[in-house]
Enzyme design. Structure first.
Site, PDB file in Angstrom:
ATOM      1  N   LEU A 122      63.961  52.032  -1.115  1.00  0.00           N
ATOM      2  CA  LEU A 122      63.935  52.839  -2.332  1.00  0.00           C
ATOM      3  C   LEU A 122      65.246  53.593  -2.547  1.00  0.00           C
ATOM      4  O   LEU A 122      65.805  54.144  -1.601  1.00  0.00           O
ATOM      5  CB  LEU A 122      62.786  53.847  -2.166  1.00  0.00           C
ATOM      6  CG  LEU A 122      62.458  54.779  -3.314  1.00  0.00           C
ATOM      7  CD1 LEU A 122      61.757  53.991  -4.402  1.00  0.00           C
ATOM      8  CD2 LEU A 122      61.553  55.892  -2.809  1.00  0.00           C
ATOM      9  N   HIS A 123      65.724  53.635  -3.786  1.00  0.00           N
ATOM     10  CA  HIS A 123      66.891  54.457  -4.103  1.00  0.00           C
ATOM     11  C   HIS A 123      66.895  54.771  -5.588  1.00  0.00           C
ATOM     12  O   HIS A 123      66.525  53.941  -6.407  1.00  0.00           O
ATOM     13  CB  HIS A 123      68.191  53.755  -3.692  1.00  0.00           C
ATOM     14  CG  HIS A 123      68.332  52.355  -4.204  1.00  0.00           C
ATOM     15  ND1 HIS A 123      67.665  51.276  -3.658  1.00  0.00           N
ATOM     16  CD2 HIS A 123      69.060  51.851  -5.227  1.00  0.00           C
ATOM     17  CE1 HIS A 123      67.995  50.179  -4.309  1.00  0.00           C
ATOM     18  NE2 HIS A 123      68.835  50.500  -5.277  1.00  0.00           N
ATOM     19  N   ALA A 124      67.305  55.991  -5.898  1.00  0.00           N
ATOM     20  CA  ALA A 124      67.399  56.426  -7.295  1.00  0.00           C
ATOM     21  C   ALA A 124      68.865  56.404  -7.718  1.00  0.00           C
ATOM     22  O   ALA A 124      69.741  56.871  -6.994  1.00  0.00           O
ATOM     23  CB  ALA A 124      66.838  57.833  -7.452  1.00  0.00           C
TER      24      ALA A 124
END
Ligand code: ZN
Length: 167
Positions: A122-124
């Site tokens: 996950l990464h924003a």
């Protein structure tokens, strides 16, 4: 802006990428602080970090990432979520102080079909935007010229990180 800056920036990206373990996850390597892997980290908490995107859309394009290898927000524990969101807020504040963008794209691509480059971790994305800059999709080609090298961007954002988040 010149080609030397473009190449300097991309060389830094490749150097960082080279520190990922063979077949391993580069975001995990950065999270662990593997030697050389975290050169472009801008800020870090115990369970999350903020790093310049290895393949930035524009200068100041950051990724906010949980240290733990999870693919979906539902897998995050409460304090991971809190730290992730804290870093997102601080990243926007640092961007605003440094680059004075007219807007910010904030988002996550969940799953490869949604366009995630590293689908399993996950990464924003936090991307500064200006009126009249090119459409995100139209500039997805790898021929962009960055106005500054990644280490320079990193240093500027690190210096700005202590900027209090205003009202
Ligand atoms: Zn990972």
């Amino acid at each position: 802006m010149g080609l030397e800056h473009l190449w300097a920036g991309w060389r830094a990206a490749f150097v960082t990428q080279a520190h990922a373990p063979a077949g391993g996850c580069v975001l995990c390597a950065i999270g662990r602080g593997d030697d050389g892997a975290d050169d472009l980290v801008v800020a870090r908490t115990s369970r999350a970090y903020c790093v310049l995107n290895l393949y930035p859309y524009t200068s100041g394009h950051m990724l906010v990432v949980p240290v733990r290898h999870v693919a979906h927000p539902r897998e995050l524990e409460a304090d991971e979520t809190a730290q992730l969101w804290q870093l997102v807020q601080e990243a926007i504040a640092a961007l605003s102080a440094t680059y004075r963008p007219e807007g910010v794209n904030l988002g996550m691509n969940l799953g490869r079909a949604a366009g995630a480059g590293i689908a399993d971790h996950l990464h924003a994305h936090v991307v500064p935007r200006w009126a009249g800059d090119a459409n995100f999709m139209a500039t997805a080609a790898q021929t962009r010229v960055l106005p500054e090298a990644l280490p320079d961007t990193r240093d500027r954002l690190r210096r700005a990180w202590s900027t209090p988040i205003g009202p």
